[in-house]
Design an enzyme around this catalytic site. Structure first.
Site, PDB file in Angstrom:
ATOM      1  N   LYS A  54       0.905  -1.122  -0.018  1.00 25.00           N
ATOM      2  CA  LYS A  54       0.008   0.036   0.129  1.00 25.00           C
ATOM      3  C   LYS A  54       1.061   1.192  -0.028  1.00 25.00           C
ATOM      4  O   LYS A  54       1.990   1.153   0.729  1.00 25.00           O
ATOM      5  CB  LYS A  54      -0.760  -0.090   1.193  1.00 25.00           C
ATOM      6  CG  LYS A  54      -1.971   1.042   1.153  1.00 25.00           C
ATOM      7  CD  LYS A  54      -2.782   1.001   2.519  1.00 25.00           C
ATOM      8  CE  LYS A  54      -3.863   2.028   2.795  1.00 25.00           C
ATOM      9  NZ  LYS A  54      -4.710   1.779   3.819  1.00 25.00           N
ATOM     10  N   SER A 129      -9.542   1.960   2.615  1.00 25.26           N
ATOM     11  CA  SER A 129      -8.751   2.645   1.887  1.00 25.26           C
ATOM     12  C   SER A 129      -7.548   1.533   1.133  1.00 25.26           C
ATOM     13  O   SER A 129      -6.611   2.221   0.321  1.00 25.26           O
ATOM     14  CB  SER A 129      -7.765   3.771   2.759  1.00 25.26           C
ATOM     15  OG  SER A 129      -7.116   3.167   3.747  1.00 25.26           O
ATOM     16  N   SER A 153      -9.999  -0.146   6.951  1.00 21.54           N
ATOM     17  CA  SER A 153      -9.243  -0.065   5.646  1.00 21.54           C
ATOM     18  C   SER A 153      -8.513  -1.361   5.133  1.00 21.54           C
ATOM     19  O   SER A 153      -8.270  -1.190   3.891  1.00 21.54           O
ATOM     20  CB  SER A 153      -8.220   1.023   5.586  1.00 21.54           C
ATOM     21  OG  SER A 153      -9.124   2.206   5.781  1.00 21.54           O
TER      22      SER A 153
END
Lengths: 441, 67
Positions: A54, A129, A153
């Site tokens: 990420k 996210s 997330s």
């Protein structure tokens, strides 16, 4: 494996926007090093495994944007601890994945880099996210991914895209080198297809890190061995009738079937749930104020470089009184005491990860219990309380709606009982194959 | 809880040392009802003067919810 992953990225990323940066050259170098390691008997736990990171985590020499315009050109000189540990275990980093701006959101949309798209229906949100991380795993662009979770997330995109996502206990995995969202709510964990792969990644990631002041000193157990221990002793707490009634009609039958599949595997399933009361309110206040404290200087100096949605959320943090923040912490302490008592008679709390199917991209509101609510708030509804309480929680693929959209089952356990989650989720994956389903290429 | 006007938001931001442009304040005013629900829920709970007390562990992270 690496060539295949890179080929899939080249083919599929333009459609799904899972990666903000692809590190093909570095990946091939790491793949060659992995071959050497195997040849000389030096292979580690993840040697040669293509992993997506990420874009919230620092990666030395590779830009790390945090999904923002402000950090668009930032190139760190060192790795985040989690990245460092994955490299030491031999991972092949294939790229940096899409996320909501500064990880602030559960939708998988981003005003600067465009939305990521759900691989089962590109008109739908992939969840966030850690949007790109989940997409990468489900589409075979990586075999595992690193994510972060402040309100859901990891679990939200895992549910929306159909993979396994684990948010460990607060402090179990170091956050050093990950751009903070909210200090007392941030967690780091893996996204994978199988529970076994997640256990392998967790074994590499977990453990004390002096660079993270919240890092736990609890010993790291043998997660892989514990995972295989079965679930026959576990006492589950399932959603009440009221919670079921609140689920979208497309989600409800999938969760009902998942519970039916779990029943023969465990000791008991009851429907006693703790009263979550103020969890949503306390998480919102805590998250907004802590984030605003961190972003304060940029909000003053370069507000134009934030997406309006993100700036508005940060502005609310600025306007929240210290009294409200203190009361949110009181609510947190009360909920924790309530949950501590609950664990005496239960081992796992079961909920749906998302009460609704993944919404259409661009949706600002969703319907829950007949009322329109903010889309982001709706997506976080079931996941955020467990960030507030710091307990481990995961989302495991549990099936699909009639329209072919993934549905995730959320499992929650007591602090440092990741072994319980891994045992139950692994046992579930032995009797189901939802985690093996793949969207059409 | 009384209604919040744009001018109130600008004044509150100023107390925090932030010179909030009117446009941003108007956006906050538009969204405020939703955020207000969270604040109202917390303040309506009526926590007692001593229940539960916030704690600080000098041996550990003060912000860890598991301390």
């Amino acid at each position: 494996m690496t060539r295949a992953a890179l080929a899939r990225i080249e083919e599929r990323n333009p459609k799904f926007n899972a990666f903000l940066t692809v590190t093909a050259e570095q990946a091939m170098e790491a793949a060659h090093a992995a071959q050497e390691a195997y040849a000389h008997g030096r292979a580690g736990a993840l040697t040669g495994v293509p992993i997506a990171i990420k874009d919230l985590f620092d990666t030395a020499g590779v830009r790390t944007t945090a999904g923002s315009k402000i950090l668009r050109d930032r190139v760190p000189t060192s790795d985040a601890t989690a990245v460092e540990r994955l490299r030491q275990a031999g991972m092949v980093m294939v790229g940096k994945t899409h996320l909501n701006e500064f990880a602030m959101g559960g939708t998988g949309e981003n005003g600067h880099y465009g939305p990521a798209r759900n691989p089962w229906n590109p008109q739908r949100m992939p969840g966030g996210s850690s949007s790109g991380s989940a997409i990468a795993v489900v589409t075979g662009m990586a075999l595992g991914a690193l994510g972060s979770d402040t309100g859901g997330s990891i679990r939200i995109p895992a549910s929306a895209c159909g993979c396994f996502g684990l948010k460990p206990t607060y402090g179990r995995v170091s956050r050093a080198g990950a751009f903070p969202l909210a200090w007392t709510l941030d967690h780091v964990g893996p996204l994978t297809s199988t529970v076994e792969d997640a256990a392998r990644m967790l074994a590499v990631l977990a453990g004390h890190d002096p660079r993270d002041p919240a890092s736990s000193r609890a010993p790291v157990p043998d997660y892989l061995a514990l995972m295989r221990g079965g679930a026959r002793d576990l006492r589950l707490s399932a959603p009440t009738a009221a919670v079921f009634a609140a689920m979208d009609p497309a989600v409800r039958p999938v969760i009902e079937r998942a519970l039916a599949d779990l029943r023969p595997l465990v000791r008991s399933i009851t429907t006693a749930n703790p009263d979550w009361g103020l969890a949503e309110a306390a998480q919102t206040v805590t998250s907004r104020t802590e984030a605003s404290a961190h972003h304060r200087a940029w909000m003053r100096e370069r507000p134009q470089d934030y997406s309006p949605e993100i700036l508005a959320r940060l502005d609310f943090g600025l306007l929240t009184s210290g009294v409200a923040y203190a009361m949110a912490q009181q609510a947190r302490a009360r909920l924790r005491a309530r949950l501590d008592a609950f664990w005496k008679d239960h081992d796992v709390i079961i909920t749906e990860t998302l009460p609704i199917p993944p919404p259409l991209l661009g949706a600002t509101e969703v319907e829950i219990e007949g009322a329109l609510v903010n889309a982001n708030a709706g997506l976080l509804r079931r996941t955020a309380p467990f960030n507030l309480l710091g307990v481990p929680a995961c989302s495991v693929p549990a099936g699909f709606t009639a329209d072919g959209l993934p549905v995730g089952l959320q499992l929650v356990a007591a602090p440092h009982r990741e072994d319980v989650l891994l045992r139950l989720a692994h046992a579930y994956q032995q009797v189901t194959d939802w985690h093996l389903r793949r969207p059409a290429a | 809880m009384p209604e919040v006007r744009v001018e109130d938001i600008i004044a509150l931001a100023r107390l925090q040392g932030v010179d909030l442009p009117r446009e941003r304040a108007e956006e906050l005013a538009r969204r405020y009802p939703e955020y207000r629900r969270a604040l109202e829920a917390l303040t309506a709970e009526g926590f007692g003067q001593s229940e539960p007390a916030l704690t600080f562990d000098p041996q550990g992270s003060p912000s860890s919810p598991l301390n």
